[in-house]
Design a protein around this motif. Structure first.
Motif, PDB file in Angstrom:
ATOM      1  N   ALA A 186       0.535  -1.052   0.017  1.00  0.00           N
ATOM      2  CA  ALA A 186      -0.081   0.032   0.013  1.00  0.00           C
ATOM      3  C   ALA A 186       0.764   1.226  -0.211  1.00  0.00           C
ATOM      4  N   ALA A 187       1.991   1.046   0.572  1.00  0.00           N
ATOM      5  CA  ALA A 187       2.786   2.316   0.670  1.00  0.00           C
ATOM      6  C   ALA A 187       4.340   1.967   0.741  1.00  0.00           C
ATOM      7  N   ILE A 188       5.439   2.942   0.343  1.00  0.00           N
ATOM      8  CA  ILE A 188       6.663   2.435   0.354  1.00  0.00           C
ATOM      9  C   ILE A 188       7.478   3.901   0.453  1.00  0.00           C
ATOM     10  N   ALA A 189       8.410   4.061   1.553  1.00  0.00           N
ATOM     11  CA  ALA A 189       8.984   5.330   1.577  1.00  0.00           C
ATOM     12  C   ALA A 189      10.421   5.181   2.063  1.00  0.00           C
ATOM     13  N   PHE A 190      11.290   5.882   1.699  1.00  0.00           N
ATOM     14  CA  PHE A 190      12.780   5.816   1.998  1.00  0.00           C
ATOM     15  C   PHE A 190      12.992   6.960   2.980  1.00  0.00           C
ATOM     16  N   SER A 249       7.703   0.272   4.712  1.00  0.00           N
ATOM     17  CA  SER A 249       6.615  -0.458   3.586  1.00  0.00           C
ATOM     18  C   SER A 249       5.347  -0.802   4.484  1.00  0.00           C
ATOM     19  N   ALA A 250       4.085  -0.651   3.934  1.00  0.00           N
ATOM     20  CA  ALA A 250       2.922  -0.951   4.526  1.00  0.00           C
ATOM     21  C   ALA A 250       2.134  -1.837   3.493  1.00  0.00           C
ATOM     22  N   PHE A 262       7.482  -1.123   9.743  1.00  0.00           N
ATOM     23  CA  PHE A 262       8.681  -0.819   9.347  1.00  0.00           C
ATOM     24  C   PHE A 262       9.273  -1.954   9.193  1.00  0.00           C
ATOM     25  N   MET A 263       9.955  -2.126   7.922  1.00  0.00           N
ATOM     26  CA  MET A 263      10.537  -3.531   7.452  1.00  0.00           C
ATOM     27  C   MET A 263      12.231  -3.047   7.402  1.00  0.00           C
TER      28      MET A 263
END
Length: 422
Positions: A190-194, A203-204, A259-260
Motif C-alpha cells: 500500500a505504501a513505500i518510503a525511504f 513499507s505497509a 517498518f521492515m
C-alpha cells in the motif's frame, strides 16, 4: 509524498483537490485542482504563503516540485500521457514528454526524475532530461506506487515486485541496476518510503485500513502514517537486531511493526526495526474517509505534524518528540484561497518551549536506453532548454532555490545550447 484525490472519496465528501504533495524536504506543499495548480511555502504556522499559482493547465492530477527550486512537474487529465516540466519563476516550459499510456506518478531528486506508468518506469537524468533507462514488463502497478530516495548520491528506487504479494524491488537509479528483491509482506503493498539518506525503507500493506501516506521525519527518528481513519500514527524508531517478528493480529500491532528492514539490501547493512506495540504519538483528525497525506517537519524551530486533505485544508499540529502522546492541533489553513482558521487558539499563546525540545529533531547538515514516442533521437527533451547543472555539480547553478542555494538565473545561450525542437 503525493496523493491523487478521488472525486467522491469513501466518506462521501466531494474532493476539492485533485492532488496534493509535499516536496522532498517538507518545506513546500503543491496542490492540483480543476483550475490548475498552486505551490505554498511551509515556513510559518500562522501564515500560508502562496509561492506560485497557474491556471494555464486545467485538471491537474500530478504536481511535483523539486525541493524549493523553481522546477515543477505537472500532468493534467486533459493530456494524461504528457509530462510538462516548468521553470515557474521564469514562466518558461523547459520540456514536455509524451508516453505510451497514462502517467500514474512522478518522483524526483537532484539526480533523477522517474515517470511511472502501469507497466513501466522511465528514468531520466534531471540535468538534461535525457532518458537513461526504461524498466519494461514490471508487474502491473495500477496505482503507480513507487519511492525514490531524495539522497541523489544513491537515488535508490523501490517499486512493487508483485501484484498479489508485498514484494519490493530495490533498484539503483545511479548505476541503473537491480539491487535485490525484498519479501516485505504477504498482502499487497500500500505504501513505500525511504528515509532522507536512503539507508532505511518503510513499507505497509493493505490489511486493516487504506494507507494514505507513509513518511520518515528528516532526521529518521520518526515514521508517520495516515489512512482513511481519523487517526494519524507516529512511531519512534527503535534500533534492534532481533529477527523480524511474526505478523501481528491487531491494527495497532500491525502499524507498530510495518517498518521492515532487510539486512544487506543496501551497501551498508541495515538491521534496524521499529518494534512498538502502540504509536509514540497520534494526531486526531476531524474527518475520516477523505484522501489525505501527512508529513513531519520543523517549522519555526519546532517539530510539527502536517496533514493535507482532499477537502482543501492543511492541518498543523504540535508534536512533542520527547513524550509523544496526542498532538495538539494549532492551525487549520484553507488551500483554496479563503484564508486560515484558528484552532485551539489558546495554544498559540503558550510560552515558547525550551530549545532542547526542538533540538531533538534538528536536521543534519546536510545502459541500454529506449526511445519513447515524442522524444528526440538522443532521448533528450522535445523543446525548451537543457536543465542547468544543480548545486552539487561543477559549473553554474541555474535553478534558483531559496532554501538550498542562492538564487541565480536560468542558463541561456551557447553555454549549454538548446535541445532539438519538436
Amino acid at each position: 509524498m503525493e496523493a491523487e484525490a478521488m472525486d467522491v472519496p469513501p466518506g462521501g465528501v466531494e474532493a476539492a483537490l485533485s492532488c496534493f504533495s509535499f516536496n522532498q524536504d517538507c518545506t513546500s506543499l503543491a496542490i492540483g485542482t480543476k483550475a490548475g495548480y498552486k505551490l505554498f511555502s511551509l515556513s510559518s504556522v500562522e501564515q500560508l504563503d502562496q509561492v506560485h499559482g497557474s491556471n494555464e493547465i486545467p485538471d491537474v492530477y500530478i504536481v511535483e516540485r523539486l525541493f524549493s527550486s523553481s522546477l515543477v512537474v505537472v500532468v493534467s487529465h486533459t493530456k494524461p500521457r504528457q509530462m510538462n516540466v516548468y521553470h515557474f519563476k521564469k514562466g518558461t516550459e523547459i520540456c514536455n514528454y509524451s508516453y505510451s499510456s497514462n502517467i500514474l506518478s512522478i518522483r524526483l531528486n537532484r539526480q533523477r526524475l522517474l515517470v511511472c506508468l502501469e507497466e513501466s518506469i522511465y528514468i531520466h537524468n534531471i540535468k538534461d532530461m535525457k532518458l537513461l533507462k526504461t524498466l519494461l514488463d514490471i508487474p502491473a502497478n495500477p496505482t503507480g506506487l513507487c519511492a525514490l530516495s531524495i539522497n541523489h548520491s544513491n537515488s535508490y528506487l523501490a517499486y512493487p515486485g508483485s501484484l498479489t504479494t508485498g514484494e519490493i524491488v530495490l533498484y539503483d537509479g545511479n548505476s541503473l541496476k537491480t539491487v535485490c528483491t525484498i519479501a516485505a509482506h504477504e498482502g499487497t503493498l500500500a505504501a513505500i518510503a525511504f528515509n532522507s539518506s536512503g539507508s532505511k525503507l518503510a513499507s505497509a500493506s493493505e490489511k486493516y485500513v487504506t494507507i494514505s501516506s507513509l513518511v520518515f521525519s528528516m532526521d529518521s527518528q520518526f515514521l508517520c502514517a495516515s489512512s482513511n481513519t481519523e487517526t494519524v500514527h507516529i512511531f519512534k524508531l527503535e534500533h534492534l537486531t532481533t529477527s523480524r517478528p511474526e505478523e501481528p493480529s491487531t491494527w495497532s500491532g500491525y502499524m507498530g511493526k510495518m517498518f521492515m528492514a532487510a539486512t544487506n539490501y543496501l551497501p551498508a547493512q541495515v538491521s534496524d526495526m521499529m518494534n512498538q506495540d502502540r504509536a509514540f504519538a497520534t494526531g486526531r483528525l476531524n474527518f475520516s474517509g477523505q484522501r489525505n497525506i501527512c508529513t513531519l517537519s520543523t517549522i519555526q524551530k519546532l517539530p510539527r505534524l502536517l496533514v493535507a486533505s482532499s477537502s482543501g485544508h492543511l492541518y498543523i499540529y504540535n508534536l512533542d518528540p520527547q513524550d509523544g502522546g496526542e498532538c495538539v492541533l494549532i492551525k487549520t489553513h484553507s488551500l483554496l484561497g479563503s484564508g486560515s482558521t484558528e484552532e485551539n487558539k489558546e495554544n498559540d499563546l503558550r510560552p515558547s518551549l525550551p530549545q532542547t525540545y526542538a533540538a531533538t529533531v534538528a536536521r543534519p547538515s546536510s545502459s541500454s536506453t529506449s526511445t519513447v514516442p515524442g522524444y528526440s533521437e538522443d532521448g533528450g527533451a522535445l523543446r525548451g532548454e537543457v536543465i542547468p547543472e544543480h548545486e552539487f555539480a561543477t559549473g553554474p547553478v541555474c535553478l534558483d532555490d531559496e532554501r538550498e542555494f542562492p538564487p541565480i538565473n536560468l542558463c541561456r545561450g551557447s553555454q549549454k545550447g538548446k535541445t532539438k525542437q519538436s
